[in-house]
Design a protein around this motif. Structure first.
Motif, mmCIF file in Angstrom:
data_model
loop_
_atom_site.group_PDB
_atom_site.id
_atom_site.type_symbol
_atom_site.label_atom_id
_atom_site.label_comp_id
_atom_site.label_asym_id
_atom_site.label_seq_id
_atom_site.Cartn_x
_atom_site.Cartn_y
_atom_site.Cartn_z
ATOM 1 N N VAL A 959 0.839 -1.209 0.000
ATOM 2 C CA VAL A 959 0.000 0.000 0.000
ATOM 3 C C VAL A 959 0.871 1.255 0.000
ATOM 4 N N GLU A 960 1.930 1.227 0.795
ATOM 5 C CA GLU A 960 2.839 2.380 0.853
ATOM 6 C C GLU A 960 3.497 2.623 -0.507
ATOM 7 N N VAL A 961 3.931 1.539 -1.149
ATOM 8 C CA VAL A 961 4.588 1.672 -2.454
ATOM 9 C C VAL A 961 3.619 2.242 -3.491
ATOM 10 N N VAL A 962 2.430 1.690 -3.543
ATOM 11 C CA VAL A 962 1.454 2.136 -4.538
ATOM 12 C C VAL A 962 1.058 3.588 -4.292
ATOM 13 N N THR A 963 0.825 3.950 -3.044
ATOM 14 C CA THR A 963 0.395 5.309 -2.717
ATOM 15 C C THR A 963 1.472 6.340 -3.053
ATOM 16 N N LEU A 964 2.716 6.058 -2.644
ATOM 17 C CA LEU A 964 3.799 7.002 -2.927
ATOM 18 C C LEU A 964 4.043 7.139 -4.433
ATOM 19 N N SER A 965 3.958 6.014 -5.131
ATOM 20 C CA SER A 965 4.152 6.065 -6.583
ATOM 21 C C SER A 965 3.081 6.901 -7.249
ATOM 22 N N TRP A 966 1.843 6.766 -6.796
ATOM 23 C CA TRP A 966 0.746 7.544 -7.368
ATOM 24 C C TRP A 966 0.929 9.040 -7.095
ATOM 25 N N GLU A 967 1.370 9.391 -5.911
ATOM 26 C CA GLU A 967 1.625 10.796 -5.604
ATOM 27 C C GLU A 967 2.702 11.365 -6.529
ATOM 28 N N LEU A 968 3.708 10.533 -6.809
ATOM 29 C CA LEU A 968 4.765 10.970 -7.714
ATOM 30 C C LEU A 968 4.221 11.224 -9.116
ATOM 31 N N VAL A 969 3.393 10.313 -9.613
ATOM 32 C CA VAL A 969 2.830 10.461 -10.960
ATOM 33 C C VAL A 969 1.915 11.677 -11.019
ATOM 34 N N GLN A 970 1.126 11.883 -9.976
ATOM 35 C CA GLN A 970 0.255 13.066 -9.956
ATOM 36 C C GLN A 970 1.056 14.351 -10.037
ATOM 37 N N GLY A 971 2.209 14.357 -9.377
ATOM 38 C CA GLY A 971 3.058 15.546 -9.423
ATOM 39 C C GLY A 971 3.603 15.847 -10.803
ATOM 40 N N LEU A 972 3.600 14.833 -11.676
ATOM 41 C CA LEU A 972 4.104 15.017 -13.045
ATOM 42 C C LEU A 972 3.018 15.443 -14.021
ATOM 43 N N SER A 973 1.799 15.634 -13.575
ATOM 44 C CA SER A 973 0.666 15.851 -14.494
ATOM 45 C C SER A 973 0.816 17.097 -15.352
ATOM 46 N N THR A 974 1.632 18.056 -14.899
ATOM 47 C CA THR A 974 1.844 19.269 -15.701
ATOM 48 C C THR A 974 3.066 19.146 -16.601
ATOM 49 N N ASN A 975 3.766 18.007 -16.524
ATOM 50 C CA ASN A 975 4.961 17.789 -17.333
ATOM 51 C C ASN A 975 4.649 16.736 -18.394
ATOM 52 N N ALA A 976 4.211 17.190 -19.559
ATOM 53 C CA ALA A 976 3.742 16.253 -20.593
ATOM 54 C C ALA A 976 4.850 15.326 -21.066
ATOM 55 N N HIS A 977 6.100 15.780 -21.013
ATOM 56 C CA HIS A 977 7.202 14.974 -21.540
ATOM 57 C C HIS A 977 7.406 13.705 -20.728
ATOM 58 N N ASP A 978 7.253 13.800 -19.401
ATOM 59 C CA ASP A 978 7.529 12.650 -18.528
ATOM 60 C C ASP A 978 6.267 11.969 -17.998
ATOM 61 N N PHE A 979 5.139 12.684 -18.050
ATOM 62 C CA PHE A 979 3.952 12.173 -17.368
ATOM 63 C C PHE A 979 3.440 10.865 -17.970
#
Length: 1613
Positions: A959-979
């Protein structure tokens, strides 16, 4: 009366001193207004008394004493009180009334004093005009407002002093330029006009000339909006003096700057400034017509004349200016439906200008006046109006004439380009379909072609350059820039652009486009390159200029080999070869003139120059700039491709000839250890650029043979040098690295090695050699470097060697994982050793992240022996962070591959395997925090492999791994190149099939976390199109793989059914700007290979229809014989019916194409798709829900789907007919018009009837039911019933028995229907419903297909076009499989060829009907009297009548002289009388006898004082009232307007009302003390003048309501 009283007092009590003493007040006090007025009245009476014969008895001493006391009043009473008033902040009622009273006192006193007193007083007051706001509030100072009022009353006494008058004039003009906006208007009204009124003749003309010259000079030096606004204020205030015949001493019409002020004012953002400018224009035109003389005179020396008047053409000019004023006034309405009709007047104006110019040979009408019209439209806040103006200008025929095109050119490259940058203008028109070029985009192409063709040829290049420069001098959104580039590409070929033009285009590519969406940016690049090819003057640019220009076109977006644009560049180079300007070198100008360089010789020379490097200095040098190699590689490939199309040209020979210097250098890099590193680097950069740019996109549909010939020749050359290159790279990697530059160099060398390995697919010998010899050596050496113990001092060479070693290993792991190289025994051995290296523990007994010393191993910043930083200075100090991050990423590339290939090492005991994986996963979490967000993909890939192995025992960690990974991906939502890459990796990890299979019982927290993430993904997809599509594609492929897999993962769909349910109804409603981007991207995609970006940019599956398409494709592949599939379909049907029912019961407004409408439509589309696969028993359980849905108020498209559903259910399952008949037995009041749904089903009874056992019984039942509804009171119900009756009776006549008895009744009914429907709208509706597609061309069984369900039916039922899913999209979808029961397309094209009908069913529910008796107004009996009591009072004047009745009057004076409609005046009279206004001022008292006036005034004119003041006399009347202490209030929206709800009305208020059309004239606006505006919420910006006045009169009454008049509101309640 006051003068008589004062005279009597003075005669009876000649002691003036005592009277002065009794009426005066202490110096520091603030007396009431009444006391000041009493002293004023006394001194005024004293002046009259002293001028009369009665004062002859006074001695000279007494006279002098009186004069002294009057003088003392000024200095000891008036000025101190004015200072006290000035110290009070704000403009309270008390301050305004007291200032007016004291100024009147001063004016009365000055009249009794000698001439020196007003001069001395003026001198003391003048400095206050120059004080700052802080200084004016200091003790003893006057503020600007008070000082202005004092000077205004002194000016008549100063007329003899020319010097002081000039000083006042200068100070006034200075105030106008410096004062804050609210105070500026007082200066021209109170001072300038007062000065002019004191003079006449030459002196007045001198003052006017000074004022006009000062204003024009000010505007000429600074024509900002503020200066324009203030200049217009002054000119309007002075207009009665400046623009009044006869014998104008100072004529502003002769001044060019005056007309520029007017034109700037017409386009000003402030509405009051626009009104003033229009007023000056109208007054100037009227004056010119009245004078009847030529203006300006024929001998005028002005270079440019904006305004002409020729008395011989006065009729034409008057017509022009009347139309012009009408256009400008109408534009103030700011509403499209009002403005659109008058746009035709613009065409009239233009035609008048053209005809006049052609007839007279003299331009009486300057084109700049038309530009003001367009600029005014472009400044509108209403985007629709702005769009109308742009379209109108684009279609302007007059611009095809050279003179007009040139006159408009600066407007086109200036304001017009500014307005084109507004993206909202490019929305599709209502009649355009998705994927079509927006109307404005198409018109822009035609306009550009016509405009530049019309320009004089010698002006075209300069104007085009200016236009291109506008594209990078300001910010442009992607959409307008795209269509402007497309318009430029449509220009006919012409040599217009030189070196400066190519430079401007490069700036557009570098700066403007850098942040645009990839697809739109790529398309704009293609159009821009097309423009350059058509418009470049090849004689003025060198080949070097051309190839430098081509560098900025991205290979992965536009200019790639094999694309159409690439071929066009090749053809253009071929066509112009030998015509390009020669490159001047060494000052040889003669050669440059006589010789023209060929492309082949240019490329050859450039390669030789490129490979020439200075001798090595012995120090390590930085890597050369790779852009130079890219430029040269592109030039080589273009040269070869250009030659390829020529006959008898050998590609191989050409390449060998051109690349001979490169091949020679590469052959020497291995054997020659003394070759300069810089030269080796440049040769390798050029080689890798040739390989990368030489390849074509995998999705191109070009002639592969032609393209591959070049690559085959290139690879053949490379194979001749690979041994030397590989030897060089191996030697360099094994020898060790010394400097930080070597990290960047290693990236180049490893990239070359990787490309060589990929190229060896067809070269077995080279492939075998590199796998057996080179790669094992590199791997062993790299592993050895990693295994070396850390040094105490972290030197640069040691840290760089480690970074290069891990990069080398990561490259090999990547190649093995991609199966580019084979897993040989020696390779496997080294990789296993690397795996052991990572999993070596410092403490085997205790496994924790700290014991994994080789996980997340970081580079240490290099240091010298004394602890200082070694070798890190300047930019390299910043680059160290990137090097360290790449070092960490390379570790995880290796770990990700190794965990898949080998798992954890065998050396790890099986009992501790789980703990090892858990610790490794924890290290992965730590890496997510350490790595930059664009480098985390290898960590996610590693987690994807490890995570399923830890379940379900380590749920908390998962759960910790999935949650932290999702937060990371959400933070990339404004970066089209990496998102997008991170999102796909995350979904593959978090929604792994092993995780999806978990139930709530097995891992409740993890399942809940996944559901929450899925919900947040759907929410994110509402603003970022394509997010949900990535999740759904992954889930559908996991649940039902296209290829059979070993495990059965389908059951996991039940754990996450909500994802599938939401996918079936998914479709975000984007904001208008987001929808525009989507529409334009679809348009670009429709261009296909014509736009190369469609070839280069891979489809990213971000279509917002993709989730529904995937869901439909998934459902279409379900097998009804499979129990799990059957269960899924049934659960999904129940969820969808529940969703539909919830929407039907909700109170959210349900209108066409709303979100609720769209969801319901998608629900029933999905249910129709599933219907053939549902079990009979299940259908029986839900049929009642389907019937119930038919009774809900639905939009037309939903009704059609429900009716279709019912027809198919009854045709497949006829046992439900009894339930269907029962629907007609419901309470008629509750069914309302929704019974039409069930009558529509009977229209298709021919499909149901063949499956029924007893056809005759059901036919009779159908006829019985239909006949009941044929006589319904609702017209729509009758219409549907008659249509059903006609169709069903047709079936009965074809052969059913036992219905003879009904024949007479039915035929009579149908005949009567035909008769009743034979006239008017009834006949039209009867014809329309019979011809409607749902009752005509549509066949519920034959047309059951994807095409009908998702494309044809939505389009015919007027759904928004973004709800239509065309069949070709399913053809491109790999997961869709067509079945005979649910075909993709209809067998016949009849239905798809129809157009939407205008008969759309709609329910009108009862709650939409308005109560006709709500809001009834009741008459009010005037005051306390009945009609019979009024007659005796009619002989009295209004005030006497009102006093007799006990009516109270306020001090409110309402001025309506500008209003001319009797209805408004009558209503206003009634309102003024009711609320006790002191008087109503009219333009003429003749209005009172008008019948329309009397119909609304209802005798109120008998009870209200009425005054007559002509509009021409208003200025003088307002000045008089201002001097009497009235505060003049106007209803107008200006920049300084006060809101009605916040404004406090003074007791003495004069309310000035504007004209119904124009409002308050510009020359009276500056007379206002305050503008009050009424707060509004709606879109229409103006109220009726009577309504506006009533609101202000009531607000005044409410504020000043006294106890004695408390009954007033009670009479109106």
């Amino acid at each position: 009366m006051y003068s008589v009283l004062i005279r009597a007092v003075l005669c009876s009590s000649p002691d003036c001193g005592a009277l002065f003493e009794s009426l005066s007040w202490p110096r520091d006090s603030w007396p009431g207004t009444e006391r000041v007025e009493a002293l004023t009245a006394f001194i005024e009476g004293l002046g009259t008394f002293m001028a009369s014969s009665a004062a002859a008895q006074l001695s000279a001493a007494e006279r002098e004493s009186i004069t002294g006391k009057v003088d003392s009043v000024i200095w000891t009473q008036g000025l101190p009180l004015l200072s006290k008033i000035s110290s009070e902040a704000g403009d309270s009622v008390r301050c305004i009334e007291s200032t007016a009273a004291v100024c009147r006192l001063v004016s009365v006193c000055v009249a009794l004093c000698d001439a020196a007193v007003p001069r001395r007083l003026a001198v003391s007051v003048l400095p206050s005009l120059q004080l700052t706001d802080e200084e004016s509030h200091a003790p003893g100072r006057l503020n600007v407002e008070v000082a202005t009022e004092v000077l205004a009353v002194l000016i008549p006494s100063l007329s003899a002093d020319e010097q002081l008058t000039l000083t006042v004039l200068t100070s006034a003009m200075s105030c106008i330029k410096t004062l804050p906006n609210p105070l500026v208007s007082k200066i021209p009204v109170r001072l300038l006009i007062a000065l002019l009124k004191c003079y006449s003749g030459a002196r007045s003309g001198t003052i006017l000339t000074l004022l006009l010259d000062d204003l024009c000079s000010w505007h000429r030096a600074d024509h900002t909006p503020v200066v324009t606004e203030r200049a217009l204020l002054c000119l309007t205030a002075l207009s009665d003096h400046l623009l009044t015949p006869p014998s104008i001493s100072c004529d502003p019409r002769l001044s060019l700057q005056f007309w520029k002020i007017v034109q700037n004012g017409l386009t000003h953002k402030d509405s009051v400034s626009r009104k003033r400018a229009l007023y000056l224009l109208k007054k100037s035109v009227a004056l010119s017509e009245d004078e009847g003389v030529e203006c300006p005179p024929a001998q005028s020396l002005e270079d440019e004349i904006l305004f002409r008047w020729n008395p011989d053409r006065s009729k034409l000019l008057r017509a022009f200016w009347e139309d012009y004023v009408l256009v400008m006034e109408t534009l103030e309405e700011n509403q499209v439906h009002v403005v659109r009709p008058i746009l035709n007047r613009i065409d009239t104006l233009i035609q008048m200008m053209v005809n006049d110019s052609q007839a007279s040979g003299q331009d009486l009408l300057h084109p700049s006046w038309l530009l003001c019209v367009y600029q005014r439209i472009f400044h509108s806040e209403n985007k629709s109006l702005m769009r109308e103006g742009v379209c109108h200008l684009l279609e302007l025929q007059v611009l095809q004439q050279p003179d007009f095109a040139l006159a408009f050119s600066q407007f086109i490259v200036g304001p017009f380009m500014d307005v084109l940058s507004e993206a909202s203008l490019f929305h599709r028109s209502l009649n355009q379909r998705l994927g079509e070029c927006p109307e404005l985009g198409f018109k822009l192409q035609v306009f550009m072609t016509n405009f530049f063709s019309s320009l004089p040829s010698h002006h075209r290049g300069h104007i085009l350059l200016q236009m291109i420069q506008q594209l990078y001098l300001k910010h442009w959104c992607a959409v307008p820039l795209l269509f402007l580039c497309q318009a430029l590409s449509s220009l006919p070929p012409s040599p217009l652009l030189g070196v400066e033009g190519l430079g401007a285009l490069r700036e557009v590519l570098r700066s403007t486009m850098i942040t645009h969406q990839v697809v739109l940016r790529g398309a704009a690049q293609c159009f821009l390159l097309n423009s350059a090819l058509c418009l470049t003057d090849v004689n003025s640019v060198t080949l070097d200029d051309v190839f430098n220009f081509l560098m900025d076109f991205r290979t992965d977006e536009s200019l790639c080999r094999g694309t159409q644009i690439w071929n066009q560049v090749c053809a253009w180079l071929m066509e112009n070869e030998g015509n390009f300007k020669s490159k001047i070198t060494g000052g040889d100008f003669t050669a440059a003139v006589t010789e023209h360089e060929t492309i082949r010789s240019y490329v050859q020379n450039e390669i030789c120059t490129y490979l020439k490097v200075p001798a090595s200095t012995g120090h390590t040098e930085r890597l050369p700039d790779s852009r130079e190699a890219d430029k040269l590689a592109r030039a080589v490939l273009l040269c070869v491709d250009m030659k390829e199309n020529q006959p008898e040209t050998e590609i191989g020979e050409t390449l060998e000839y051109l690349l001979a210097p490169l091949v020679d250098t590469l052959n020497r890099v291995g054997p020659s250890i003394y070759l300069p590193v810089h030269k080796s680097d440049k040769s390798l950069q050029l080689m890798i650029a040739l390989i990368q740019l030489g390849r074509t996109s995998s999705c191109q549909s070009t002639d592969e043979k032609q393209v591959n010939k070049v690559m085959m020749g290139l690879v053949k050359l490379i194979f001749t040098v690979v041994d030397s290159v590989q030897e060089f790279i191996l030697r360099w990697l094994l020898e060790g690295q010394q400097e930080l530059f070597d990290v960047e160099r290693a990236e180049l060398y490893l990239c070359v090695l990787r490309q060589l390995v990929v190229t060896y697919d067809s070269a077995i010998q080279h492939r075998h050699e590199i796998q057996q010899t080179y790669l094992p050596k590199i791997m062993k050496h790299s592993l050895k470097v990693l295994q070396e113990p850390n040094q105490q001092i972290h030197s640069v060479p040691h840290q760089v060697t480690k970074a290069v070693a891990i990069s080398s290993l990561a490259m090999v792991c990547g190649l093995v994982e991609q199966e580019v190289i084979d897993m040989k025994s020696e390779t496997i051995s080294v990789l296993k050793s690397l795996n052991d290296y990572f999993y070596s523990f410092t403490s085997p007994s205790s496994i924790s992240p700290s014991s994994f010393t080789n996980f997340n191993k970081c580079l240490q910043r290099p240091q010298t022996g004394d602890g200082s930083i070694d070798g890190l200075q300047g930019p390299w100090l910043q680059d160290w962070g990137r090097i360290a991050a790449n070092f960490l990423q390379d570790q995880w590339i290796c770990l990700s591959f190794l965990i898949k290939a080998f798992g954890i090492p065998q050396s790890v005991e099986s009992s501790s395997a789980s703990g090892t994986l858990k610790t490794a996963l924890s290290c992965g979490v730590e890496a997510l925090a350490l790595l930059p967000s664009d480098l985390v993909l290898p960590v996610l890939f590693f987690m994807e492999t490890v995570l399923p192995q830890l379940l379900p025992h380590e749920e908390r960690v998962c759960v910790e791994v999935v949650t932290l990974s999702w937060e990371l991906v959400q933070g990339l939502s404004t970066n089209a190149h990496d998102f997008w890459l991170a999102l796909k990796a995350f979904i593959s990890m978090a929604f792994h099939h092993k995780l999806l299979e978990l139930t709530d019982l097995e891992a409740p927290r993890l399942v809940a976390a996944l559901r929450q993430i899925a919900s947040e993904l759907m929410e994110l997809s509402q603003s970022k199109s394509g997010v949900f599509g990535v999740l759904l594609q992954h889930c559908c492929q996991t649940w039902l793989p296209m290829e059979p897999s070993s495990g059965d993962t389908f059951a996991s769909v039940f754990n996450h059914l909500s994802i599938l349910t939401e996918a079936c109804v998914y479709g975000p409603v984007f904001r208008r700007d987001q929808r525009l981007i989507q529409d334009v991207q679809i348009y670009v995609e429709q261009l296909r290979e014509e736009c190369s970006t469609n070839v280069e940019v891979k489809s990213d599956s971000r279509d917002d229809q993709l989730p529904r398409m995937c869901a439909m494709a998934f459902l279409s592949r379900l097998d009804s014989s499979n129990l799990q599939h059957q269960r899924l379909m049934e659960e999904l049907v129940m969820d969808l019916l529940k969703k539909d029912n919830n929407i039907s019961k909700s109170k959210v407004r349900y209108y066409s194409n709303s979100l609720q409408h769209r969801i319901k439509n998608r629900v029933w589309q999905t249910l129709l798709l599933l219907l053939p696969k549902l079990r009979e028993e299940f259908v029986a359980s839900v049929v009642s829900c389907v019937f119930e849905a038919g009774f809900c108020g639905n939009q037309a498209s939903v009704k059609y789907l429900i009716e279709w559903m019912i027809v198919l259910i009854l045709a497949r399952h006829p046992q439900h007919m009894d339930s269907f008949w029962s629907c007609f037995s419901r309470d008629h009041d509750k069914t309302k018009t929704s019974i039409c749904t069930f009558l529509s089903v009977l229209v298709h009874f021919s499909i149901i009837l063949p499956n029924l056992k007893n056809e005759g019984v059901h036919l009779r039942k159908a006829l019985d039911v239909i006949l009941q509804w044929c006589f319904n009171h609702n017209f729509s119900v009758r219409l549907y019933a008659l249509l059903a009756l006609k169709r069903v009776w047709g079936l009965a006549e074809d052969g059913a028995n036992g219905l003879v008895g009904l024949s007479t009744v039915v035929k009579a009914c149908l005949n009567q229907a035909e008769v009743m429907q034979s006239t008017g709208n009834a006949n039209k509706n009867w014809m329309r419903i019979q011809e409607h597609f749902f009752f005509g061309a549509f066949h519920p069984v034959r047309d059951y297909s994807v095409e009908t369900l998702l494309y044809t039916l939505p389009s015919l039922s007027e759904m928004a076009d973004d709800e239509w899913i065309p069949p070709w999209k399913f053809e491109k979808l790999s997961c869709f499989s067509e079945t005979p029961s649910f075909p993709l397309r209809n067998p016949a094209p009849d239905l798809s060829q129809l157009q939407p009908g205008d008969w759309i069913q709609q329910d009108k529910s009862e709650h939409n009907k308005l109560d006709r008796w709500s809001e009834v107004q009741k008459k009010i009996t005037p005051w306390r009297l009945g009609i019979q009591e009024q007659e005796p009072e009619l002989q009295l004047v209004p005030q006497q009548r009102a006093a007799r009745l006990g009516k109270l009057h306020s001090a409110l004076l309402v001025v309506a002289s500008l209003i001319d409609k009797p209805t408004n005046l009558g209503g206003l009279c009634r309102t003024c009388e009711i609320f006790g206004a002191s008087a109503l001022v009219l333009e003429s008292l003749r209005h009172v006898s008008d019948k329309q006036f009397q119909s609304l005034s209802v005798s109120s004119e008998l009870w209200l004082p009425l005054l007559e003041v002509k509009p021409a006399e208003l200025t003088e009347f307002l000045l008089v009232k201002k001097n009497e202490g009235y505060c003049i209030v106007g209803v107008e929206q200006t920049a300084n307007s006060r809101s009605l709800q916040d404004y406090q009305f003074p007791e003495k208020t004069l309310l000035l009302l504007g004209n119904e059309r124009e409002g308050i004239p510009a020359n009276l606006l500056q007379m206002l003390d305050v503008c009050v505006e009424i707060p509004q919420q709606g879109i229409i910006r103006s109220l009726n003048v009577h309504v506006s006045a009533a609101l202000l009169i009531w607000e005044y009454t409410r504020q000043h309501l006294s106890c004695g008049s408390a009954e007033v509101p009670s009479r109106c309640s």
